[in-house]
Design an enzyme around this catalytic site. Structure first.
Site, PDB file in Angstrom:
ATOM      1  N   ARG A  31      24.599  54.269  27.582  1.00  0.00           N
ATOM      2  CA  ARG A  31      24.588  55.565  28.267  1.00  0.00           C
ATOM      3  C   ARG A  31      25.828  55.738  29.148  1.00  0.00           C
ATOM      4  O   ARG A  31      26.362  56.842  29.267  1.00  0.00           O
ATOM      5  CB  ARG A  31      23.330  55.688  29.119  1.00  0.00           C
ATOM      6  CG  ARG A  31      23.260  56.959  29.937  1.00  0.00           C
ATOM      7  CD  ARG A  31      22.165  56.865  30.994  1.00  0.00           C
ATOM      8  NE  ARG A  31      20.836  56.858  30.413  1.00  0.00           N
ATOM      9  CZ  ARG A  31      20.156  57.961  30.107  1.00  0.00           C
ATOM     10  NH1 ARG A  31      20.690  59.148  30.303  1.00  0.00           N
ATOM     11  NH2 ARG A  31      18.949  57.870  29.606  1.00  0.00           N
ATOM     12  N   ARG A  50      13.563  59.678  44.086  1.00  0.00           N
ATOM     13  CA  ARG A  50      12.602  58.606  44.315  1.00  0.00           C
ATOM     14  C   ARG A  50      12.860  57.997  45.698  1.00  0.00           C
ATOM     15  O   ARG A  50      13.982  57.992  46.180  1.00  0.00           O
ATOM     16  CB  ARG A  50      12.723  57.503  43.249  1.00  0.00           C
ATOM     17  CG  ARG A  50      12.373  57.955  41.839  1.00  0.00           C
ATOM     18  CD  ARG A  50      10.902  58.240  41.691  1.00  0.00           C
ATOM     19  NE  ARG A  50      10.528  58.554  40.318  1.00  0.00           N
ATOM     20  CZ  ARG A  50      10.484  59.768  39.798  1.00  0.00           C
ATOM     21  NH1 ARG A  50      10.838  60.818  40.538  1.00  0.00           N
ATOM     22  NH2 ARG A  50      10.103  59.958  38.557  1.00  0.00           N
ATOM     23  N   ASN A  52      21.854  48.595  19.977  1.00  0.00           N
ATOM     24  CA  ASN A  52      20.858  49.451  20.621  1.00  0.00           C
ATOM     25  C   ASN A  52      20.629  48.955  22.050  1.00  0.00           C
ATOM     26  O   ASN A  52      19.866  48.015  22.281  1.00  0.00           O
ATOM     27  CB  ASN A  52      19.560  49.424  19.823  1.00  0.00           C
ATOM     28  CG  ASN A  52      18.515  50.352  20.423  1.00  0.00           C
ATOM     29  OD1 ASN A  52      18.817  51.184  21.276  1.00  0.00           O
ATOM     30  ND2 ASN A  52      17.281  50.216  19.968  1.00  0.00           N
ATOM     31  N   ASP A  71      18.442  63.086  29.829  1.00  0.00           N
ATOM     32  CA  ASP A  71      17.575  62.623  28.742  1.00  0.00           C
ATOM     33  C   ASP A  71      17.228  63.782  27.825  1.00  0.00           C
ATOM     34  O   ASP A  71      17.027  64.918  28.276  1.00  0.00           O
ATOM     35  CB  ASP A  71      16.288  62.019  29.306  1.00  0.00           C
ATOM     36  CG  ASP A  71      16.532  60.695  30.009  1.00  0.00           C
ATOM     37  OD1 ASP A  71      17.628  60.134  29.831  1.00  0.00           O
ATOM     38  OD2 ASP A  71      15.637  60.246  30.750  1.00  0.00           O
ATOM     39  N   ASP A  72      17.105  63.486  26.539  1.00  0.00           N
ATOM     40  CA  ASP A  72      16.852  64.549  25.572  1.00  0.00           C
ATOM     41  C   ASP A  72      15.418  65.051  25.597  1.00  0.00           C
ATOM     42  O   ASP A  72      15.066  65.963  24.840  1.00  0.00           O
ATOM     43  CB  ASP A  72      17.227  64.093  24.161  1.00  0.00           C
ATOM     44  CG  ASP A  72      16.351  62.950  23.663  1.00  0.00           C
ATOM     45  OD1 ASP A  72      15.585  62.400  24.476  1.00  0.00           O
ATOM     46  OD2 ASP A  72      16.435  62.611  22.470  1.00  0.00           O
ATOM     47  N   ASP A  73      14.571  64.487  26.453  1.00  0.00           N
ATOM     48  CA  ASP A  73      13.194  64.979  26.557  1.00  0.00           C
ATOM     49  C   ASP A  73      12.961  65.768  27.839  1.00  0.00           C
ATOM     50  O   ASP A  73      11.825  66.000  28.229  1.00  0.00           O
ATOM     51  CB  ASP A  73      12.195  63.821  26.456  1.00  0.00           C
ATOM     52  CG  ASP A  73      12.542  62.667  27.391  1.00  0.00           C
ATOM     53  OD1 ASP A  73      13.270  62.906  28.379  1.00  0.00           O
ATOM     54  OD2 ASP A  73      12.101  61.534  27.128  1.00  0.00           O
ATOM     55  N   ASP A 115      19.318  53.227  35.087  1.00  0.00           N
ATOM     56  CA  ASP A 115      19.505  54.208  36.152  1.00  0.00           C
ATOM     57  C   ASP A 115      19.394  53.565  37.531  1.00  0.00           C
ATOM     58  O   ASP A 115      20.121  53.935  38.462  1.00  0.00           O
ATOM     59  CB  ASP A 115      18.499  55.349  36.010  1.00  0.00           C
ATOM     60  CG  ASP A 115      17.060  54.860  35.888  1.00  0.00           C
ATOM     61  OD1 ASP A 115      16.856  53.644  35.708  1.00  0.00           O
ATOM     62  OD2 ASP A 115      16.149  55.704  35.961  1.00  0.00           O
ATOM     63  N   CYS A 135      15.807  50.318  33.249  1.00  0.00           N
ATOM     64  CA  CYS A 135      16.398  50.196  34.589  1.00  0.00           C
ATOM     65  C   CYS A 135      17.903  50.448  34.673  1.00  0.00           C
ATOM     66  O   CYS A 135      18.515  50.156  35.695  1.00  0.00           O
ATOM     67  CB  CYS A 135      16.112  48.824  35.200  1.00  0.00           C
ATOM     68  SG  CYS A 135      14.357  48.403  35.262  1.00  0.00           S
ATOM     69  N   ASN A 179      21.953  55.520  19.330  1.00  0.00           N
ATOM     70  CA  ASN A 179      21.682  54.097  19.505  1.00  0.00           C
ATOM     71  C   ASN A 179      21.077  53.421  18.289  1.00  0.00           C
ATOM     72  O   ASN A 179      21.214  52.206  18.126  1.00  0.00           O
ATOM     73  CB  ASN A 179      20.744  53.898  20.702  1.00  0.00           C
ATOM     74  CG  ASN A 179      21.485  53.421  21.935  1.00  0.00           C
ATOM     75  OD1 ASN A 179      22.701  53.320  21.928  1.00  0.00           O
ATOM     76  ND2 ASN A 179      20.753  53.128  22.994  1.00  0.00           N
TER      77      ASN A 179
END
EC number: 2.4.99.-
Length: 744
Positions: A563, A609, A558, A579-581, A669, A667, A534
């Site tokens: 995604r 959730r 960006n 996610d990469d984390d 997702d 948001c 990005n």
């Protein structure tokens, strides 16, 4: 009577022994209980962190059990040439009935005959028989009930994408393997290996493919892995005979020739062609084939372990007196995922045949473990356990928690009847043992005294002992409870498939991305990793330690909407947005993929959730747990159908939502969940509980969720916005609804 009384220990002696034992019992028991509790804690933590991610044997299973010979399976390959074959997953063959987009190797496993009513531990040595558009596959199956090989057969009507197990074609009182099947003068023959019978037998089909009768004994020798080929006017038989004098096992090759496959057979003048060096590929590794006028022979490189890999040889000269072959490239890329690949440790057999269309099809077996792996793992596990026990005993003894008392009367002769006993060899031996034990006792006492001193060297010594003990407990747990040590893929309706991983990142997170790629590229079902870049200077694909292709997709703007941007270069229907984390085990990723394949119309993820309230409010997973259910899955770690999800996200109806996501840089997702819910009246989300997951976003200065409260406030506003546009989210789905317990 006097002699008999002398044989009993005196009352005072017995009382002394009992007193010593009673005094030692309490601290010894306490020490051992504490040591056992500590070992259990260490072992439990290690099991949770490491071993729980492995695919463990099912105690209720009747087949596919750990076997010292391996866990062989069979894969399909295609190509325009037998020297350029590609696995089925790269050919784009799909099966919607099993949600396999695409079908992936292996296509045949121990589960195939097991589910057909013939429990098996592995399948190997595949041979094809092509009959028009139908493929028949003959193979060795290790039968559980007899623990020997039988010959199974399966059929495919779609050139190998799906297989139907037909049954056992040949079952003898001895081990059978290597079912070489061929046609000669309108009859179909099978020449299996049965060297325990000490003869090479030929069978003829009476009712193909399941009924066979013995035609004749071709050669009265225990030949192994025998292959036939018609070449230059003669029939040639390549085989191995390990009973020859001075032969190294798996390193011998001999040739026979005849005018007919029915014999009689004559030996080649140069026999044995090979007699030593297992790495040369002397032992046959499948059917010989002719391509562009040249004859090729596959052989097994057995260096290091049996059946390590297939080597291919081009035969340059074959006459009754001479033979010469040279190695050539097999043309099949080796697996790079180790035990996480179905053929990551070895592959030892290939059968390539040309179809009527002119293309080539091949079957090849493979194994994720080396030969004797289950036995070796048990040995290492028990050794680790015994070393840990020995170290605990040593520490307890040195610290005085455990004592060992041998009464002096133990070494005293049991009778006084004759003073002559003092000169007997037994008495002298007792005295010698007593002197040695006394000397050892003094040394032990001195050692205990030295180690009891409170010095830094003693502290360091016991720390090292404790560390060694911890390592050995982990070794015991790893090898005794860890199955074969692989994080295996799961099948759905008997088939494997693959998915693409998509992650979005920035220049500031490159260090994290490298760890991400290195870890997840080793997961068995991962086909490709797509990095949505990005912002900032992007790296090249070769900057990563990856076993799968890594593609950098550079975006002009960006935006979090990137995604879910449609990508025509993605070759799989299933996409894991991750996610990469976030770091989790490959086994948990594979579980999620299996659940998605069961319901590809849903989003399947790892972070649930519960969105409710008036107005709607965004809360963490703890709230969902308190409510005992969920109705939303975060797409930071979720499987989805890329064709449906991406097109839905970029549809005209989603434009207002996308604009809101881009404006707030958050948001995306939540928007995807609303779009899924708006498109169906059925269930649209499903949760899979990971054994463990590490979220490093809080450690990153660029993570949008680093400020938790601010992040939650923004997402609460998103919920109100999306609900006003797309309607409500679905009702709650309870945790723990799956029979396998993966959603607890």
């Amino acid at each position: 009577m006097a002699g008999r009384r002398a044989m009993r220990p005196s009352g005072s002696s017995m009382r002394g022994v009992v007193a010593r034992l009673a005094a030692a019992r309490s601290p010894a028991v306490s020490f051992l209980v504490a040591a056992a509790a500590g070992a259990a804690l260490v072992g439990g933590v290690y099991f949770w962190l490491v071993v729980s991610s492995f695919r463990l044997p099912d105690s209720r299973a009747v087949g596919c059990l750990p076997d010292g010979e391996g866990s062989w399976a069979i894969g399909m390959y295609y190509g325009k040439s037998p020297l350029e074959l590609r696995p089925i997953e790269l050919e784009g063959r799909s099966n919607g009935n099993s949600s396999a987009w695409p079908v992936a190797n292996p296509v045949l496993t121990c589960a195939t005959p097991t589910e057909g009513g013939y429990p098996s531990n592995f399948v190997a040595d595949p041979f094809l028989y092509v009959q028009g558009d139908t493929l028949f596959l003959f193979f060795e199956t290790k039968t559980v009930s007899t623990m020997q090989g039988d010959i199974g057969v399966a059929r495919s009507l779609d050139q190998g994408a799906t297989w139907e197990f037909l049954g056992i074609a040949l079952d003898e009182a001895w081990h059978l393997s290597y079912p070489f099947v061929f046609k000669y003068e309108n009859e179909i023959y099978m020449m299996p290996e049965g060297n325990k019978k000490k003869e090479l037998r030929l069978y003829r089909a009476t009712k193909f493919p399941l009924e066979w009768t013995l035609e004749k004994v071709l050669i009265d020798k225990p030949l192994i892995d025998s292959s036939l080929v018609q070449y230059d006017g003669l029939w040639w038989l390549f085989a191995s005979d390990f009973t020859r004098h001075g032969i190294e096992k798996n390193a011998e090759l001999e040739i026979w020739y005849s005018n007919s496959p029915l014999g009689p057979w004559s030996e080649h003048k140069q026999n044995p062609i090979y007699r030593s060096d297992k790495s040369l590929g002397a032992r046959n590794g499948g059917r010989l084939f002719i391509f562009e006028g040249s004859l090729y022979r596959p052989g097994q490189d057995c260096s290091g372990t049996y059946g390590r890999k297939v080597k291919l040889y081009k035969i340059e000269k074959l006459t009754k007196e001479e033979y010469k072959e040279v190695p050539v490239n097999l043309g099949i890329e080796e697996a790079k995922k180790g035990r996480n690949a179905w053929n990551g440790m070895r592959y030892h057999h290939i059968d390539a045949q040309q179809l009527a269309s002119g293309g080539w099809v091949a079957v090849m077996d493979g194994d994720r473990v080396p030969s004797g792996d289950s036995t070796r793992r048990s040995l290492f596990g028990y050794m680790g356990f015994l070393v840990a026990v020995a170290l605990v005993t040593f520490v307890g003894f040195v610290k005085g928690a455990i004592s060992c008392y041998i009464p002096p009367s133990f070494w005293v002769p049991l009778t006084r009847r004759s003073e002559l006993s003092r000169i007997l060899p037994v008495h002298r031996f007792n005295l010698k043992i007593r002197r040695y034990s006394t000397s050892i006792g003094r040394n032990i006492s001195a050692t205990k005294a030295r180690l009891s001193e409170k010095t830094w060297s003693n502290t360091l010594f016991f720390c090292v002992i404790a560390l060694i003990g911890i390592v050995n407990v982990c070794i015991a747990v790893h090898f005794l409870l860890g199955g074969n040590g692989a994080e295996e893929a799961y099948t759905h309706q008997g088939q494997h498939s693959q998915f693409t991983m998509v992650t979005m990142t920035y220049e500031a997170r490159l260090w994290n991305l490298k760890l991400f790629v290195e870890h997840y590229s080793r997961c068995e079902s991962v086909r490709e990793i797509v990095v949505v870049w990005n912002k900032g200077n992007h790296p090249t694909s070769d900057a990563f330690d990856s076993t799968v292709p890594v593609r950098i997709r550079v975006e002009e703007i960006n935006s979090l909407n990137n995604r879910f941007r449609g990508d025509p270069l993605i070759k799989t229907r299933a996409v894991l947005e991750l996610d990469d984390d976030i770091m989790m085990t490959c086994s948990d990723v594979e579980k999620g993929f299996k659940v998605w394949r069961e319901h590809p119309e849903r989003m399947v993820g790892f972070y649930p959730r519960m969105i409710d309230g008036d107005p709607l409010q965004y809360r963490n997973e703890r709230y969902a747990r308190g409510k005992k259910g969920y109705n939303l899955i975060l797409t930071g770690a979720a499987f989805m159908d890329s064709e449906f999800a991406f097109s839905k996200y970029w549809s005209q109806e989603a434009k207002e939502g996308r604009d809101y996501v881009h404006k707030n840089f958050n948001c995306e997702d939540l928007l995807m969940n609303f779009l899924y819910a708006n498109a169906s009246s059925s269930r649209t989300v499903e949760y899979v509980h990971p054994a463990w997951a590490i979220d490093t976003s809080k450690l990153s200065s660029v993570a949008i969720s680093r400020d938790t409260q601010k992040h939650y406030d923004i997402r609460t506003k998103c919920l109100a916005k999306f609900a006003s546009i797309y309607g409500p989210l679905p009702q709650k789905w309870l945790f723990g609804m799956r029979e396998d317990g993966w959603d607890k």
